[in-house]
Design an enzyme around this catalytic site. Structure first.
Site, PDB file in Angstrom:
ATOM      1  N   HIS A  64       0.905  -1.248  -0.260  1.00 29.23           N
ATOM      2  CA  HIS A  64       0.063  -0.029  -0.035  1.00 29.23           C
ATOM      3  C   HIS A  64       0.912   1.245  -0.096  1.00 29.23           C
ATOM      4  O   HIS A  64       1.545   1.714   1.043  1.00 29.23           O
ATOM      5  CB  HIS A  64      -1.094  -0.068   1.244  1.00 29.23           C
ATOM      6  CG  HIS A  64      -1.942  -1.193   1.177  1.00 29.23           C
ATOM      7  ND1 HIS A  64      -2.417  -1.814   2.135  1.00 29.23           N
ATOM      8  CD2 HIS A  64      -2.934  -1.466   0.108  1.00 29.23           C
ATOM      9  CE1 HIS A  64      -3.349  -2.801   1.699  1.00 29.23           C
ATOM     10  NE2 HIS A  64      -3.718  -2.243   0.395  1.00 29.23           N
ATOM     11  N   GLU A  67       1.662   3.708   3.022  1.00 28.77           N
ATOM     12  CA  GLU A  67       2.149   3.521   4.242  1.00 28.77           C
ATOM     13  C   GLU A  67       3.641   3.474   4.327  1.00 28.77           C
ATOM     14  O   GLU A  67       4.223   2.445   4.420  1.00 28.77           O
ATOM     15  CB  GLU A  67       1.531   1.859   4.344  1.00 28.77           C
ATOM     16  CG  GLU A  67       0.065   1.708   4.465  1.00 28.77           C
ATOM     17  CD  GLU A  67      -0.699   0.616   4.362  1.00 28.77           C
ATOM     18  OE1 GLU A  67       0.027  -0.582   4.306  1.00 28.77           O
ATOM     19  OE2 GLU A  67      -1.908   0.463   4.135  1.00 28.77           O
ATOM     20  N   ARG A 120      -2.988   4.802  -2.465  1.00 32.02           N
ATOM     21  CA  ARG A 120      -2.858   3.557  -1.883  1.00 32.02           C
ATOM     22  C   ARG A 120      -2.635   2.314  -2.783  1.00 32.02           C
ATOM     23  O   ARG A 120      -1.798   1.493  -2.505  1.00 32.02           O
ATOM     24  CB  ARG A 120      -4.293   3.075  -1.048  1.00 32.02           C
ATOM     25  CG  ARG A 120      -4.583   1.629  -0.557  1.00 32.02           C
ATOM     26  CD  ARG A 120      -5.791   1.514   0.101  1.00 32.02           C
ATOM     27  NE  ARG A 120      -6.379   0.310   0.113  1.00 32.02           N
ATOM     28  CZ  ARG A 120      -6.209  -0.445   1.364  1.00 32.02           C
ATOM     29  NH1 ARG A 120      -5.399   0.182   2.363  1.00 32.02           N
ATOM     30  NH2 ARG A 120      -6.390  -1.519   1.525  1.00 32.02           N
ATOM     31  N   HIS A 190       2.499  -3.357   7.157  1.00 34.10           N
ATOM     32  CA  HIS A 190       1.462  -2.510   6.765  1.00 34.10           C
ATOM     33  C   HIS A 190       1.597  -1.339   7.746  1.00 34.10           C
ATOM     34  O   HIS A 190       2.028  -1.584   8.952  1.00 34.10           O
ATOM     35  CB  HIS A 190       0.048  -2.869   6.535  1.00 34.10           C
ATOM     36  CG  HIS A 190      -0.336  -3.822   5.322  1.00 34.10           C
ATOM     37  ND1 HIS A 190      -1.015  -3.440   4.485  1.00 34.10           N
ATOM     38  CD2 HIS A 190       0.075  -4.988   5.171  1.00 34.10           C
ATOM     39  CE1 HIS A 190      -0.978  -4.566   3.339  1.00 34.10           C
ATOM     40  NE2 HIS A 190      -0.432  -5.512   3.761  1.00 34.10           N
ATOM     41  N   GLU A 265       0.268  -4.452  11.262  1.00 34.74           N
ATOM     42  CA  GLU A 265      -0.020  -3.000  11.012  1.00 34.74           C
ATOM     43  C   GLU A 265       0.993  -2.200  12.022  1.00 34.74           C
ATOM     44  O   GLU A 265       0.579  -2.395  13.031  1.00 34.74           O
ATOM     45  CB  GLU A 265      -1.553  -2.992  11.303  1.00 34.74           C
ATOM     46  CG  GLU A 265      -2.485  -3.599  10.504  1.00 34.74           C
ATOM     47  CD  GLU A 265      -2.498  -3.048   9.046  1.00 34.74           C
ATOM     48  OE1 GLU A 265      -2.082  -1.854   8.751  1.00 34.74           O
ATOM     49  OE2 GLU A 265      -3.314  -3.542   8.163  1.00 34.74           O
TER      50      GLU A 265
HETATM   51  O1  0X9 Z   1      -6.824  -3.814   4.367  1.00 33.83           O
HETATM   52  C1  0X9 Z   1      -5.956  -4.301   4.327  1.00 33.83           C
HETATM   53  O2  0X9 Z   1      -5.429  -4.594   3.180  1.00 33.83           O
HETATM   54  C2  0X9 Z   1      -4.924  -4.385   5.427  1.00 33.83           C
HETATM   55  N1  0X9 Z   1      -5.028  -2.976   6.106  1.00 33.83           N
HETATM   56  S1  0X9 Z   1      -4.606  -1.513   5.662  1.00 33.83           S
HETATM   57  O3  0X9 Z   1      -5.048  -0.583   6.488  1.00 33.83           O
HETATM   58  N2  0X9 Z   1      -2.971  -1.608   5.984  1.00 33.83           N
HETATM   59  O4  0X9 Z   1      -4.902  -1.676   4.432  1.00 33.83           O
HETATM   60  C3  0X9 Z   1      -5.118  -5.617   6.289  1.00 33.83           C
HETATM   61  C4  0X9 Z   1      -5.328  -6.705   5.404  1.00 33.83           C
HETATM   62  C5  0X9 Z   1      -5.304  -8.093   6.369  1.00 33.83           C
HETATM   63  N3  0X9 Z   1      -6.420  -8.108   7.353  1.00 33.83           N
HETATM   64  C6  0X9 Z   1      -7.665  -8.490   6.833  1.00 33.83           C
HETATM   65  N4  0X9 Z   1      -7.842  -8.804   5.881  1.00 33.83           N
HETATM   66  N5  0X9 Z   1      -8.712  -8.617   7.599  1.00 33.83           N
HETATM   67 ZN    ZN Z   2      -1.951  -1.652   4.091  1.00 30.61          ZN
END
Ligand code: 0X9
Ligand code: ZN
Length: 303
Positions: A64, A67, A120, A190, A265
């Site tokens: 992303h 980040e 992003r 992330h 994260e």
């Molecule tokens: O949404 C995402 O891809 C990740 N969070 S972010 O804020 N960095 O974009 C989390 C991905 C893994 N977690 C889940 N999918 N639940």
């Molecule tokens: Zn991310």
């Protein structure tokens, strides 16, 4: 450590990676992990200490674009594994082969420096839409587009027209497939929210090695908090944050079948969010290194 007091551009990070290969020719081997829509190379490097092959740990950063703490922390970790004289870090470094790809989405990363700090996604144009790019963490070919992803090109979590529609995810998956027999762990970085999560993302169902993943997470977050008191929560990704499908961690677990898979994260919890000040890069790197020492100590203990 001077290198980690500010955020760097794509060109600076690529130049740093190629300088590592020149500086440590016995320990660092560069590789092309993939290609991008704007025809860039996705660069990676492997760290290995000694001739005998060790189990491989793959480190993913920067999928992303906005980040920035992810590539900054990931490059910090690589530098510490190469140069630290701390006994625990040396032991960790020398017990494994390390595959680093700090920027999975270079087109997006360049775009955040040049045009839109909060971009992003990838930068591929989308047919019949004024919007650009796909969420590269919704585009992988395992349970693609089943939950927590959008069919709408203007969405930040747009899954793409099909699994692996993006040249970045397609070529990265080919690279990962080609080294899968050398890998036993995969860590994705992330920001933000201070979480440590294990698969799956598309379902709240438990992994076959759920207990081991929990034990490693618990050790990791306890160690992470020691230095600066930074609190991370841990758990299944779908439960801890939200349902999402087509993520790298689900593909690595579901298709490659690696036993140890986590997603961090990083800092913070929303005070600065993606705009985390650069004076937090070194503290973030230090606390995450502490967590990795504990995580892989626990992995070794569990066998
Ligand atoms: O949404 C995402 O891809 C990740 N969070 S972010 O804020 N960095 O974009 C989390 C991905 C893994 N977690 C889940 N999918 N639940
Ligand atoms: Zn991310």
């Amino acid at each position: 450590k001077e290198g980690w007091t500010s955020y760097h551009t794509l060109e600076q990070i690529n130049e740093w990676m190629s300088s590592l290969g020149r500086q440590y020719p016995e320990k660092v081997e560069s590789f092309e992990a993939g290609r991008t829509y704007e025809n860039r190379t996705i660069w990676g490097f492997k760290l290995s200490f000694g001739a005998r092959p060790r189990p491989g740990i793959f480190i993913e950063g920067g999928i992303h674009a906005c980040e920035w703490i992810s590539p900054a922390t990931v490059t910090y970790l690589a530098n510490e594994l190469l140069t630290s004289e701390d006994a625990a870090v040396r032991h960790l470094a020398e017990s494994y082969d390390w595959y680093f790809v700090p920027i999975f989405n270079p087109d997006g990363y360049a775009y955040t420096h040049e045009h839109d700090r909060l971009w992003r996604k990838t930068r591929s144009p989308q047919a019949n839409s004024k919007c650009t790019g796909v969420d590269a963490n919704r585009n992988w070919d395992y349970k693609w587009n089943v939950s927590g992803a959008s069919p709408e090109p203007c969405s930040g979590i747009y899954a793409g027209t099909r699994a692996f529609s993006e040249i970045e995810t397609l070529t990265l998956s080919e690279y990962l497939y080609s080294v899968k027999d050398k890998l036993f762990a995969y860590l994705a970085f992330h920001s933000y929210s201070q979480l440590l999560m294990y698969p799956y993302s598309y379902t709240t169902g438990n992994l076959e090695n759920f207990e081991e993943s929990r034990a490693m997470s618990r050790r990791a977050v306890e160690a992470l908090a020691q230095r600066y008191g930074t609190q991370f929560e841990f758990g299944n990704a779908a439960e801890t944050i939200y349902l999402a499908s087509g993520c790298t961690i689900d593909w690595v677990k579901g298709v490659l079948g690696l036993p140890i898979v986590f997603i961090y994260e990083l800092r913070d919890q929303g005070n600065y969010g993606f705009l985390l000040p650069a004076d937090q890069i070194i503290p973030s790197g230090q606390e995450v290194m502490d967590s990795l020492v504990a995580m892989f100590d626990e992995a070794a203990r569990l066998g």
